[in-house]
Design a protein around this motif. Structure first.
Motif, PDB file in Angstrom:
ATOM      1  N   ASP A  27      59.143  38.828  43.704  1.00 48.15           N
ATOM      2  CA  ASP A  27      58.437  39.958  44.308  1.00 48.15           C
ATOM      3  C   ASP A  27      56.943  39.675  44.256  1.00 48.15           C
ATOM      4  O   ASP A  27      56.444  39.119  43.268  1.00 48.15           O
ATOM      5  CB  ASP A  27      58.706  41.270  43.561  1.00 48.15           C
ATOM      6  N   VAL A  28      56.215  40.084  45.286  1.00 43.07           N
ATOM      7  CA  VAL A  28      54.763  39.949  45.324  1.00 43.07           C
ATOM      8  C   VAL A  28      54.152  41.343  45.351  1.00 43.07           C
ATOM      9  O   VAL A  28      54.553  42.186  46.156  1.00 43.07           O
ATOM     10  CB  VAL A  28      54.299  39.132  46.548  1.00 43.07           C
ATOM     11  N   THR A  29      53.187  41.584  44.473  1.00 43.81           N
ATOM     12  CA  THR A  29      52.532  42.888  44.362  1.00 43.81           C
ATOM     13  C   THR A  29      51.073  42.775  44.785  1.00 43.81           C
ATOM     14  O   THR A  29      50.386  41.819  44.409  1.00 43.81           O
ATOM     15  CB  THR A  29      52.606  43.406  42.916  1.00 43.81           C
ATOM     16  N   PHE A  30      50.581  43.738  45.558  1.00 37.08           N
ATOM     17  CA  PHE A  30      49.163  43.796  45.910  1.00 37.08           C
ATOM     18  C   PHE A  30      48.800  45.242  46.231  1.00 37.08           C
ATOM     19  O   PHE A  30      49.668  46.069  46.528  1.00 37.08           O
ATOM     20  CB  PHE A  30      48.838  42.874  47.091  1.00 37.08           C
ATOM     21  N   GLY A  31      47.506  45.551  46.157  1.00 39.13           N
ATOM     22  CA  GLY A  31      47.079  46.915  46.423  1.00 39.13           C
ATOM     23  C   GLY A  31      45.577  47.053  46.400  1.00 39.13           C
ATOM     24  O   GLY A  31      44.847  46.151  45.972  1.00 39.13           O
ATOM     25  N   ILE A  32      45.103  48.205  46.856  1.00 38.46           N
ATOM     26  CA  ILE A  32      43.670  48.503  46.887  1.00 38.46           C
ATOM     27  C   ILE A  32      43.481  49.950  46.461  1.00 38.46           C
ATOM     28  O   ILE A  32      44.315  50.819  46.757  1.00 38.46           O
ATOM     29  CB  ILE A  32      43.077  48.250  48.293  1.00 38.46           C
ATOM     30  N   ASP A  33      42.383  50.216  45.730  1.00 38.15           N
ATOM     31  CA  ASP A  33      42.102  51.574  45.252  1.00 38.15           C
ATOM     32  C   ASP A  33      40.612  51.741  45.033  1.00 38.15           C
ATOM     33  O   ASP A  33      39.824  50.799  45.195  1.00 38.15           O
ATOM     34  CB  ASP A  33      42.884  51.858  43.959  1.00 38.15           C
ATOM     35  N   THR A  34      40.224  52.941  44.630  1.00 39.34           N
ATOM     36  CA  THR A  34      38.808  53.245  44.443  1.00 39.34           C
ATOM     37  C   THR A  34      38.281  52.783  43.094  1.00 39.34           C
ATOM     38  O   THR A  34      37.070  52.760  42.869  1.00 39.34           O
ATOM     39  CB  THR A  34      38.568  54.761  44.557  1.00 39.34           C
ATOM     40  N   GLY A  35      39.178  52.418  42.177  1.00 38.03           N
ATOM     41  CA  GLY A  35      38.780  52.015  40.833  1.00 38.03           C
ATOM     42  C   GLY A  35      39.657  52.685  39.803  1.00 38.03           C
ATOM     43  O   GLY A  35      40.531  53.494  40.126  1.00 38.03           O
ATOM     44  N   ASN A  36      39.453  52.351  38.544  1.00 41.19           N
ATOM     45  CA  ASN A  36      40.220  52.962  37.473  1.00 41.19           C
ATOM     46  C   ASN A  36      39.782  54.402  37.261  1.00 41.19           C
ATOM     47  O   ASN A  36      38.641  54.665  36.882  1.00 41.19           O
ATOM     48  CB  ASN A  36      40.044  52.165  36.175  1.00 41.19           C
ATOM     49  N   GLN A  37      40.669  55.355  37.560  1.00 41.63           N
ATOM     50  CA  GLN A  37      40.462  56.787  37.312  1.00 41.63           C
ATOM     51  C   GLN A  37      39.260  57.353  38.064  1.00 41.63           C
ATOM     52  O   GLN A  37      38.529  58.200  37.559  1.00 41.63           O
ATOM     53  CB  GLN A  37      40.339  57.052  35.805  1.00 41.63           C
ATOM     54  N   THR A  38      39.049  56.865  39.288  1.00 38.83           N
ATOM     55  CA  THR A  38      38.001  57.401  40.149  1.00 38.83           C
ATOM     56  C   THR A  38      38.617  57.775  41.496  1.00 38.83           C
ATOM     57  O   THR A  38      39.710  57.341  41.838  1.00 38.83           O
ATOM     58  CB  THR A  38      36.877  56.370  40.375  1.00 38.83           C
ATOM     59  N   SER A  39      37.870  58.587  42.260  1.00 42.31           N
ATOM     60  CA  SER A  39      38.302  58.919  43.618  1.00 42.31           C
ATOM     61  C   SER A  39      37.175  58.568  44.580  1.00 42.31           C
ATOM     62  O   SER A  39      36.438  57.604  44.335  1.00 42.31           O
ATOM     63  CB  SER A  39      38.737  60.386  43.714  1.00 42.31           C
ATOM     64  N   PHE A  40      36.996  59.342  45.628  1.00 43.25           N
ATOM     65  CA  PHE A  40      36.076  58.945  46.689  1.00 43.25           C
ATOM     66  C   PHE A  40      34.700  59.609  46.549  1.00 43.25           C
ATOM     67  O   PHE A  40      34.537  60.600  45.849  1.00 43.25           O
ATOM     68  CB  PHE A  40      36.672  59.290  48.057  1.00 43.25           C
ATOM     69  N   GLY A  41      33.723  59.043  47.278  1.00 37.81           N
ATOM     70  CA  GLY A  41      32.404  59.641  47.393  1.00 37.81           C
ATOM     71  C   GLY A  41      31.682  59.718  46.062  1.00 37.81           C
ATOM     72  O   GLY A  41      31.671  58.766  45.270  1.00 37.81           O
ATOM     73  N   HIS A  42      31.089  60.878  45.792  1.00 34.18           N
ATOM     74  CA  HIS A  42      30.325  61.058  44.557  1.00 34.18           C
ATOM     75  C   HIS A  42      31.217  61.058  43.319  1.00 34.18           C
ATOM     76  O   HIS A  42      30.716  60.962  42.197  1.00 34.18           O
ATOM     77  CB  HIS A  42      29.523  62.358  44.620  1.00 34.18           C
ATOM     78  N   ALA A  43      32.532  61.188  43.505  1.00 28.44           N
ATOM     79  CA  ALA A  43      33.448  61.154  42.370  1.00 28.44           C
ATOM     80  C   ALA A  43      33.761  59.729  41.930  1.00 28.44           C
ATOM     81  O   ALA A  43      34.430  59.545  40.916  1.00 28.44           O
ATOM     82  CB  ALA A  43      34.741  61.882  42.722  1.00 28.44           C
ATOM     83  N   ASP A  44      33.318  58.731  42.670  1.00 31.37           N
ATOM     84  CA  ASP A  44      33.474  57.339  42.260  1.00 31.37           C
ATOM     85  C   ASP A  44      32.250  56.951  41.437  1.00 31.37           C
ATOM     86  O   ASP A  44      31.127  57.323  41.776  1.00 31.37           O
ATOM     87  CB  ASP A  44      33.603  56.447  43.493  1.00 31.37           C
ATOM     88  N   ASN A  45      32.452  56.183  40.358  1.00 30.79           N
ATOM     89  CA  ASN A  45      31.311  55.789  39.540  1.00 30.79           C
ATOM     90  C   ASN A  45      30.563  54.598  40.117  1.00 30.79           C
ATOM     91  O   ASN A  45      29.557  54.153  39.564  1.00 30.79           O
ATOM     92  CB  ASN A  45      31.737  55.521  38.098  1.00 30.79           C
ATOM     93  N   ASN A  46      31.052  54.052  41.244  1.00 26.63           N
ATOM     94  CA  ASN A  46      30.311  53.064  42.025  1.00 26.63           C
ATOM     95  C   ASN A  46      30.820  53.141  43.457  1.00 26.63           C
ATOM     96  O   ASN A  46      31.694  53.953  43.763  1.00 26.63           O
ATOM     97  CB  ASN A  46      30.457  51.653  41.437  1.00 26.63           C
ATOM     98  N   SER A  47      30.282  52.315  44.334  1.00 29.84           N
ATOM     99  CA  SER A  47      30.600  52.432  45.764  1.00 29.84           C
ATOM    100  C   SER A  47      31.517  51.340  46.284  1.00 29.84           C
ATOM    101  O   SER A  47      31.639  51.175  47.501  1.00 29.84           O
ATOM    102  CB  SER A  47      29.299  52.425  46.581  1.00 29.84           C
ATOM    103  N   ALA A  48      32.160  50.601  45.408  1.00 28.50           N
ATOM    104  CA  ALA A  48      32.978  49.466  45.842  1.00 28.50           C
ATOM    105  C   ALA A  48      34.431  49.672  45.428  1.00 28.50           C
ATOM    106  O   ALA A  48      34.717  50.274  44.398  1.00 28.50           O
ATOM    107  CB  ALA A  48      32.439  48.169  45.243  1.00 28.50           C
TER     108      ALA A  48
END
Length: 437
Positions: free
Chosen positions: A207-228
């Motif tokens: 099995d091959v696993t891959f994924g993308i997210d906003t970061g560990n325990q962050t969400s979008f916009g100002h709720a992210d602790n960085n912009s990447a």
């Protein structure tokens, strides 16, 4: 908004006195009357939706009575000598059938209340709603899709609020052998994500696993602790050694530090590299062995070394597990760990109810003092012994579990982080109780 602590403690005490740990979680089919109605596809789809509930509580006693009252290096049982309600959760689920390579759509919605929620919040979603020890979170909220593409096994996708896939020990107490967590499970793997994960079944073995997210325990916009963004890649090797061995490798890369702590540019461009590989070996019907190796490097967190201040910290660890089934209801469990915090920048105990999430956001976060960042790093050793009592009760009780444990922690190279900075070792004992319907 004040939680009812008296009710929570009563539930925990009742579980501890009655005994508790399990089989598999009981499930109620929400639309059971539609399961055999073949008139529409929607009716059949609704008929497989299930609802389950589970409660966990526990205590870890510390004879040293540490001040200010915390078991250092322990998240889920951080308050020494205090019973607490760890989790009360409800899950609404429409599962994907792994044996059918057809188009399928499902979902998982899990709400959780308790002391564990302090460490599994997501910035911008639930982290500012509560300031008490018992908090409420959406532990999972994701859409699940199976796509019969590319190979005979197809492609699975989950999108939404996801529990992190890396590591051996998870948030669900029935998925791990002990009440407390290893250092690796607390400091060197992520907890929650907002994003999408994919699992491609290339062959029955791979099995091959891959994924993308906003970061560990962050969400979008100002709720992210960085912009990447950040993301995963890795693989599973299944059914090795005549079906006895499974190997899981996951790596993750992306910025994880707050712009409030190191500035916008540094927060977006300094990477954290997480790497975890685990092997699960079923020796026979009674004995199983698990080994986990983890390496983490962060370019943005600042540490102190022999030549002064530098950017970048490292942590390496190895964890071994042994599980031996004594009889149908009783299992002996062992965990041994060596965790190296090279710069004393990873291991910490968070003193306030919201301190962990505040540290993640870069807005502060009070901690119980540990080894000084200006000293050499610390090598932690940890051994935990316990048993799981799992009687089969029936009568709509799907989970019934009692897990006493004793744990020995020690700083192996001279630092004194435990019991308020008084000792280089710590002895704790206790356990948890779980009941599910």
């Amino acid at each position: 908004m004040k939680p009812n602590r008296t009710l929570g403690c009563c539930l925990v005490l009742a579980g501890l006195l009655g005994g508790l740990p399990t089989v598999a979680r009981a499930q109620v089919h929400v639309f059971s009357g539609l399961r055999h109605d073949s008139s529409t596809g929607l009716a059949r789809w609704l008929g497989d939706i299930t609802l389950s509930a589970q409660i966990e509580g526990g205590i870890m006693a510390n004879p040293a009575r540490p001040q200010p009252g915390y078991n250092y290096g322990d998240f889920l049982a951080d308050h020494a000598n205090q019973v607490q309600l760890n989790q009360a959760e409800f899950t609404l689920n429409k599962a994907i059938d792994p044996h059918r390579n057809t188009y399928q759509v499902g979902f998982t919605l899990e709400g959780m209340y308790g002391s564990d929620a302090r460490y599994y919040q997501v910035l911008g979603i639930s982290d500012r709603e509560w300031n008490a020890r018992y908090q409420l979170i959406p532990a999972q909220a994701h859409m699940d899709v199976h796509l019969p593409w590319l190979t005979r096994g197809g492609l699975d996708m989950q999108a939404g609020i996801l529990q992190a896939p890396m590591g051996v020990e998870g948030l669900d107490p029935t998925s791990r052998p002990f009440y407390t967590l290893a250092y690796t499970s607390e400091y060197s793997v992520p907890f929650e994500h907002v994003g999408a994960m994919f699992n491609w079944h290339v062959t029955p073995m791979v099995d091959v696993t891959f994924g993308i997210d906003t970061g560990n325990q962050t969400s979008f916009g100002h709720a992210d602790n960085n912009s990447a963004p950040a993301g995963y890649f890795g693989f599973n090797l299944n059914n090795l050694a005549h079906g006895k061995l499974r190997i899981v490798e996951l790596s993750r890369v992306g910025p994880e530090n707050s712009w409030r702590a190191i500035g916008h540019y540094e927060a977006d461009h300094t990477q954290r590299f997480w790497n975890d590989i685990s092997a699960y070996y079923q020796v026979n019907d009674r004995l199983s062995l698990t080994a986990e190796f983890n390496y983490l490097h962060d370019e943005g967190t600042r540490g102190i070394g022999a030549r002064g201040q530098f950017a970048g910290v490292d942590a390496e660890s190895f964890v071994s597990f042994l599980s031996y089934r004594i009889n149908r209801d009783l299992t002996f469990n062992y965990r041994g760990e060596i965790y190296r915090d090279n710069n004393n920048a990873m291991v910490a105990t968070f003193r306030g109810n919201n301190s962990y999430m505040e540290a993640l956001a870069g807005t502060g976060g009070a901690v119980v003092p540990g080894p000084s960042a200006s000293s050499h790093g610390t090598t932690y050793g940890e051994m935990t012994l316990g048993v799981s009592y799992r009687p089969q009760l029936g009568h709509h009780i799907g989970v019934f579990m009692l897990r006493p444990e004793i744990r020995f922690d020690r700083a192996l190279n001279g630092t004194m982080p435990f019991n308020g900075g008084r000792n280089n070792g710590m002895f704790t004992f206790g356990g948890d109780a779980v009941i599910g319907f």
